[in-house]
Structure formats: structure tokens, C-alpha cells
Design a protein around this motif. Structure first.
Motif, PDB file in Angstrom:
ATOM      1  N   PRO A  68     -43.089 -38.207 -76.306  1.00 19.76           N
ATOM      2  CA  PRO A  68     -42.926 -38.184 -74.841  1.00 19.76           C
ATOM      3  C   PRO A  68     -43.774 -39.249 -74.133  1.00 19.76           C
ATOM      4  O   PRO A  68     -43.317 -39.875 -73.175  1.00 19.76           O
ATOM      5  CB  PRO A  68     -43.384 -36.785 -74.447  1.00 19.76           C
ATOM      6  N   ASP A  69     -44.993 -39.471 -74.620  1.00 25.32           N
ATOM      7  CA  ASP A  69     -45.841 -40.510 -74.021  1.00 25.32           C
ATOM      8  C   ASP A  69     -45.265 -41.901 -74.284  1.00 25.32           C
ATOM      9  O   ASP A  69     -45.400 -42.808 -73.452  1.00 25.32           O
ATOM     10  CB  ASP A  69     -47.264 -40.437 -74.579  1.00 25.32           C
ATOM     11  N   MET A  70     -44.637 -42.078 -75.440  1.00 22.70           N
ATOM     12  CA  MET A  70     -44.031 -43.356 -75.774  1.00 22.70           C
ATOM     13  C   MET A  70     -42.906 -43.669 -74.781  1.00 22.70           C
ATOM     14  O   MET A  70     -42.798 -44.797 -74.291  1.00 22.70           O
ATOM     15  CB  MET A  70     -43.478 -43.295 -77.205  1.00 22.70           C
ATOM     16  N   THR A  71     -42.111 -42.687 -74.449  1.00 21.35           N
ATOM     17  CA  THR A  71     -41.033 -42.864 -73.480  1.00 21.35           C
ATOM     18  C   THR A  71     -41.596 -43.177 -72.105  1.00 21.35           C
ATOM     19  O   THR A  71     -41.092 -44.055 -71.401  1.00 21.35           O
ATOM     20  CB  THR A  71     -40.176 -41.591 -73.421  1.00 21.35           C
ATOM     21  N   ARG A  72     -42.651 -42.483 -71.707  1.00 23.78           N
ATOM     22  CA  ARG A  72     -43.259 -42.708 -70.396  1.00 23.78           C
ATOM     23  C   ARG A  72     -43.823 -44.123 -70.304  1.00 23.78           C
ATOM     24  O   ARG A  72     -43.633 -44.820 -69.308  1.00 23.78           O
ATOM     25  CB  ARG A  72     -44.365 -41.685 -70.143  1.00 23.78           C
ATOM     26  N   ARG A  73     -44.495 -44.581 -71.373  1.00 21.39           N
ATOM     27  CA  ARG A  73     -45.050 -45.936 -71.372  1.00 21.39           C
ATOM     28  C   ARG A  73     -43.948 -46.987 -71.314  1.00 21.39           C
ATOM     29  O   ARG A  73     -44.079 -48.007 -70.635  1.00 21.39           O
ATOM     30  CB  ARG A  73     -45.940 -46.150 -72.600  1.00 21.39           C
ATOM     31  N   ASP A  74     -42.838 -46.756 -72.013  1.00 19.20           N
ATOM     32  CA  ASP A  74     -41.707 -47.686 -71.946  1.00 19.20           C
ATOM     33  C   ASP A  74     -41.154 -47.773 -70.531  1.00 19.20           C
ATOM     34  O   ASP A  74     -40.851 -48.860 -70.040  1.00 19.20           O
ATOM     35  CB  ASP A  74     -40.593 -47.251 -72.901  1.00 19.20           C
ATOM     36  N   ALA A  75     -41.025 -46.624 -69.870  1.00 19.11           N
ATOM     37  CA  ALA A  75     -40.502 -46.609 -68.500  1.00 19.11           C
ATOM     38  C   ALA A  75     -41.463 -47.312 -67.547  1.00 19.11           C
ATOM     39  O   ALA A  75     -41.033 -48.070 -66.660  1.00 19.11           O
ATOM     40  CB  ALA A  75     -40.255 -45.175 -68.047  1.00 19.11           C
ATOM     41  N   GLU A  76     -42.771 -47.102 -67.719  1.00 22.39           N
ATOM     42  CA  GLU A  76     -43.762 -47.773 -66.857  1.00 22.39           C
ATOM     43  C   GLU A  76     -43.728 -49.285 -67.063  1.00 22.39           C
ATOM     44  O   GLU A  76     -43.811 -50.048 -66.099  1.00 22.39           O
ATOM     45  CB  GLU A  76     -45.164 -47.243 -67.150  1.00 22.39           C
ATOM     46  N   ALA A  78     -41.153 -51.027 -68.031  1.00 16.89           N
ATOM     47  CA  ALA A  78     -39.902 -51.521 -67.442  1.00 16.89           C
ATOM     48  C   ALA A  78     -40.033 -51.620 -65.924  1.00 16.89           C
ATOM     49  O   ALA A  78     -39.588 -52.601 -65.325  1.00 16.89           O
ATOM     50  CB  ALA A  78     -38.739 -50.606 -67.821  1.00 16.89           C
ATOM     51  N   ARG A  79     -40.657 -50.609 -65.292  1.00 12.87           N
ATOM     52  CA  ARG A  79     -40.859 -50.653 -63.835  1.00 12.87           C
ATOM     53  C   ARG A  79     -41.772 -51.801 -63.444  1.00 12.87           C
ATOM     54  O   ARG A  79     -41.517 -52.511 -62.474  1.00 12.87           O
ATOM     55  CB  ARG A  79     -41.434 -49.328 -63.336  1.00 12.87           C
ATOM     56  N   ALA A  80     -42.853 -52.002 -64.194  1.00 11.51           N
ATOM     57  CA  ALA A  80     -43.779 -53.098 -63.886  1.00 11.51           C
ATOM     58  C   ALA A  80     -43.103 -54.451 -64.058  1.00 11.51           C
ATOM     59  O   ALA A  80     -43.306 -55.363 -63.254  1.00 11.51           O
ATOM     60  CB  ALA A  80     -45.015 -53.000 -64.780  1.00 11.51           C
ATOM     61  N   GLU A  82     -39.870 -55.062 -63.768  1.00 14.99           N
ATOM     62  CA  GLU A  82     -38.907 -55.215 -62.677  1.00 14.99           C
ATOM     63  C   GLU A  82     -39.619 -55.566 -61.375  1.00 14.99           C
ATOM     64  O   GLU A  82     -39.155 -56.425 -60.617  1.00 14.99           O
ATOM     65  CB  GLU A  82     -38.094 -53.929 -62.502  1.00 14.99           C
ATOM     66  N   ALA A  83     -40.762 -54.929 -61.098  1.00 14.55           N
ATOM     67  CA  ALA A  83     -41.518 -55.235 -59.879  1.00 14.55           C
ATOM     68  C   ALA A  83     -42.034 -56.669 -59.908  1.00 14.55           C
ATOM     69  O   ALA A  83     -41.996 -57.367 -58.887  1.00 14.55           O
ATOM     70  CB  ALA A  83     -42.679 -54.255 -59.725  1.00 14.55           C
ATOM     71  N   ALA A  84     -42.503 -57.116 -61.062  1.00 13.30           N
ATOM     72  CA  ALA A  84     -42.986 -58.494 -61.174  1.00 13.30           C
ATOM     73  C   ALA A  84     -41.842 -59.482 -60.969  1.00 13.30           C
ATOM     74  O   ALA A  84     -42.008 -60.508 -60.305  1.00 13.30           O
ATOM     75  CB  ALA A  84     -43.627 -58.713 -62.545  1.00 13.30           C
ATOM     76  N   PHE A  85     -40.677 -59.165 -61.498  1.00 14.96           N
ATOM     77  CA  PHE A  85     -39.522 -60.040 -61.310  1.00 14.96           C
ATOM     78  C   PHE A  85     -39.112 -60.087 -59.844  1.00 14.96           C
ATOM     79  O   PHE A  85     -38.844 -61.163 -59.301  1.00 14.96           O
ATOM     80  CB  PHE A  85     -38.356 -59.566 -62.175  1.00 14.96           C
ATOM     81  N   GLN A  86     -39.063 -58.923 -59.190  1.00 11.63           N
ATOM     82  CA  GLN A  86     -38.691 -58.889 -57.773  1.00 11.63           C
ATOM     83  C   GLN A  86     -39.705 -59.656 -56.928  1.00 11.63           C
ATOM     84  O   GLN A  86     -39.336 -60.368 -55.994  1.00 11.63           O
ATOM     85  CB  GLN A  86     -38.571 -57.444 -57.276  1.00 11.63           C
ATOM     86  N   ASP A  87     -40.981 -59.528 -57.245  1.00 12.69           N
ATOM     87  CA  ASP A  87     -42.017 -60.265 -56.525  1.00 12.69           C
ATOM     88  C   ASP A  87     -41.837 -61.770 -56.729  1.00 12.69           C
ATOM     89  O   ASP A  87     -41.956 -62.552 -55.784  1.00 12.69           O
ATOM     90  CB  ASP A  87     -43.397 -59.817 -57.000  1.00 12.69           C
ATOM     91  N   TYR A  88     -41.539 -62.174 -57.954  1.00 15.66           N
ATOM     92  CA  TYR A  88     -41.301 -63.584 -58.242  1.00 15.66           C
ATOM     93  C   TYR A  88     -40.112 -64.111 -57.433  1.00 15.66           C
ATOM     94  O   TYR A  88     -40.166 -65.204 -56.860  1.00 15.66           O
ATOM     95  CB  TYR A  88     -41.052 -63.779 -59.742  1.00 15.66           C
ATOM     96  N   VAL A  89     -39.046 -63.336 -57.379  1.00 17.00           N
ATOM     97  CA  VAL A  89     -37.865 -63.759 -56.632  1.00 17.00           C
ATOM     98  C   VAL A  89     -38.195 -63.894 -55.150  1.00 17.00           C
ATOM     99  O   VAL A  89     -37.814 -64.874 -54.510  1.00 17.00           O
ATOM    100  CB  VAL A  89     -36.691 -62.773 -56.856  1.00 17.00           C
TER     101      VAL A  89
END
Length: 137
Positions: A68-76, A78-80, A82-89
Motif C-alpha cells: 500500500p505504501d508503494m502505491t501511495r509513493r507512486d501516486a505522489e 506522479a502528482r509531483a 505533473e505539477a512540475a510539468f505544469q509549472d514548466y509549461v
């Protein structure tokens, strides 16, 4: 081909694909161990040793204990990402050079830029009027 019946072919394919899935899971676990900042160096070494010395047991225990922690870390991650990509754009489109291939700027930003150029003497009043007439509505 008579030496190897069709059912044996299917059975071999089944075991081959299970083996490939297990290798994929092992790589994912090793990747997760190295990326987990909450795990100490000794903890990482212990998990890796368990997965290398007793691979099937190590992978199974890791998935049960930390799945379960592995899934949570993967999701975090992915969110980070995506946020970095959106900030770059956002940063890139704001500072893009003007031209036919450049993204359309906000009308107010473009008008403010033209006024600065006019006030600085880079544009005459007639050039300023022509440029403002070309701005999208």
C-alpha cells in the motif's frame, strides 16, 4: 513438432509470462526501495538482500508488508511530476518570444509591453497604434 504437444506449448508460455511478470515486479520493488526516502540505508540493504537471496519470498513479503505504501509513493511521484510539468509549461509560455510560432499572450500583457516600448522610445506613436490594432480582441 510432434515431440511437443500444443498443451505443453501453452503451459510453457504461461510459465514464461509469469516469469516476465515476476521480473517486472522485482525491478519495481528494487526501484521503490531506492526511491523511498523514509527507509534507512540498513533497511534498504536488508530488503535488497532478502530479494536477492530469497527472491520469491522477498518479493512476496515486500508486496504484503509495503504494497500500500508503494502505491501511495507512486501516486505522489506522479502528482509531483505533473505539477512540475505544469509549472514548466506556465513559466515557458509566459517568457516565450513573440512570433508566428509563439503562444498567444494575454492581451493586457501584450498591451503593457507595447506601452513600455513606446514610452522608452523604441516605438513611435504611429507604430504603437498599428501594433495595438493587430492585437487579438
Amino acid at each position: 513438432m510432434d515431440d511437443y504437444p500444443l498443451l505443453d506449448v501453452f503451459w510453457s508460455m504461461f510459465w514464461f509470462f509469469l516469469w516476465i511478470m515476476w521480473i517486472f515486479l522485482l525491478v519495481k520493488i528494487v526501484n521503490d526501495v531506492f526511491r523511498d526516502h523514509g527507509l534507512s540505508g540498513w533497511g534498504k540493504a536488508g530488503w535488497l538482500l532478502l530479494c536477492v537471496l530469497l527472491p520469491f519470498v522477498g518479493v512476496l513479503v515486500y508486496v504484503v508488508a509495503r504494497g500500500p505504501d508503494m502505491t501511495r509513493r507512486d501516486a505522489e511521484r506522479a502528482r509531483a511530476s505533473e505539477a512540475a510539468f505544469q509549472d514548466y509549461v506556465r513559466r515557458t509560455t509566459r517568457t516565450a518570444p513573440s512570433g508566428p510560432a509563439a503562444p498567444v499572450r494575454d492581451r493586457a500583457d501584450e498591451l503593457a509591453r507595447l506601452e513600455r516600448l513606446r514610452d522608452g522610445g523604441a516605438l513611435t506613436e504611429a507604430e504603437f497604434q498599428r501594433a495595438t490594432a493587430k492585437l487579438p480582441a
